[in-house]
Design an enzyme around this catalytic site. Sequence first.
Site, PDB file in Angstrom:
ATOM      1  N   CYS A 114       0.806  -1.232   0.000  1.00 54.43           N
ATOM      2  CA  CYS A 114       0.000   0.000   0.000  1.00 54.43           C
ATOM      3  C   CYS A 114       0.838   1.279   0.000  1.00 54.43           C
ATOM      4  CB  CYS A 114      -0.941   0.012   1.197  1.00 54.43           C
ATOM      5  SG  CYS A 114      -2.010  -1.417   1.260  1.00 54.43           S
ATOM      6  N   HIS A 238      -3.590   7.167   3.027  1.00 50.52           N
ATOM      7  CA  HIS A 238      -3.970   5.855   2.507  1.00 50.52           C
ATOM      8  C   HIS A 238      -5.352   5.511   3.068  1.00 50.52           C
ATOM      9  CE1 HIS A 238      -4.049   1.860   1.164  1.00 50.52           C
ATOM     10  NE2 HIS A 238      -3.829   1.310   2.335  1.00 50.52           N
ATOM     11  N   ASN A 268     -10.241  -0.187   0.469  1.00 49.32           N
ATOM     12  CA  ASN A 268      -8.783  -0.051   0.423  1.00 49.32           C
ATOM     13  C   ASN A 268      -8.296  -0.592  -0.926  1.00 49.32           C
ATOM     14  OD1 ASN A 268      -6.012  -0.436   0.690  1.00 49.32           O
ATOM     15  ND2 ASN A 268      -6.128  -1.284   2.757  1.00 49.32           N
TER      16      ASN A 268
END
Length: 319
Positions: A114, A238, A268
């Site tokens: 990520c 994020h 996500n």
Amino acid sequence: MNKKAGILGVGSYLPNKIVDNFYFEKIMDTSDEWIKTRTGISERRMVDENETTSDLSTKAALNAIKCANLTPQDIDLIIVATATPDMAFPSTACIVQENIGATHAAAFDISVACSGFIYGITIAKQFVETEMYKNILVIGAEALSRAVDYNDRSTAILFGDGAGAVVIGNVDEGGILSTYLGSDGKGKDVLTLPVGDSIKMSGSDVYKFAVRIMGEASLKALQMANLDATEIDCLIPHQANIRIIEASAKRLKLDMDKVYVNLNKYGNMSAASIPVALDEAYRQGKINKGDNVVLVGFGGGLTWGASVINWSIQGGKNE
Ligand code: COA
């Protein structure tokens, strides 16, 4: 005078298929209520059976190149950050290179989960500022719906598919003021995607790490840019969990109206989360020329990164 690297254009692409929380209610022991209150996610996008990470990347890339008023022929290097490449090789970046006709570009993928987009723009910044390359495409793209275990309710509900991209090149004003990267292999087992398998995660360990590192990394990048948290105009975190984002904003003493959140719509998207959020914030007029934008992310590895960007391009509202 040294060349300064900044963002020349930004773009994104989301697959059309929308999957809401009620879908998961039907296939596992969960509820829309639990997912919304514990994560902030209402729905996510999913690729169809013929759609790949390189397809999403290609569309996001073309949008970013158009926004930069460039053509694919102007691109010197393509970097794709992804945990879900089409193949181990060729790289997703090489497939994009062919798809968009960027015949002068070198291309490679990076694997930083990520945090990949922030690592990607950091690499691009170095190449631009040393004048090795002029225009670099950095893409964060994922087809994570192919990497989740639909028998595991603690992970399946979290992830989504999408792609975001930027073109990094020389700017006269503003630019990427700082980037800060970190990793800790001691946390390698906390969040994993074994080859050929599905995502495994210790949710509470990731949660604790994320809340600590988002604030720490942002402050470090701000310090490197000689700024403090009061000077942030827009934070693009994020997009993993709304509770992580709110706790991080609180640590930075930042009002939530300065924090861009879209995980309610997309979940996500790993390496794609930050560039997609950046593109949306820009197009909604939440980021304007001269603004200090902080990008911050964390992920498997464990890895993390933050970057302070003084925005160089005119507002994208209604573009
Ligand atoms: N629906 C219903 N219940 C669920 C569930 C779901 N989808 N997923 C987990 N649960 C249950 C658990 O089994 C647990 O039940 P138990 O107490 O009977 O064992 C209970 O909910 C509480 O679990 P807990 O882990 O304490 O929940 P939480 O509030 O920490 O939320 C996460 C879980 C995964 C949402 C949260 O830990 C998180 O977001 N972690 C970070 C994950 C992340 O960001 N990953 C990607 C990083 S890039």
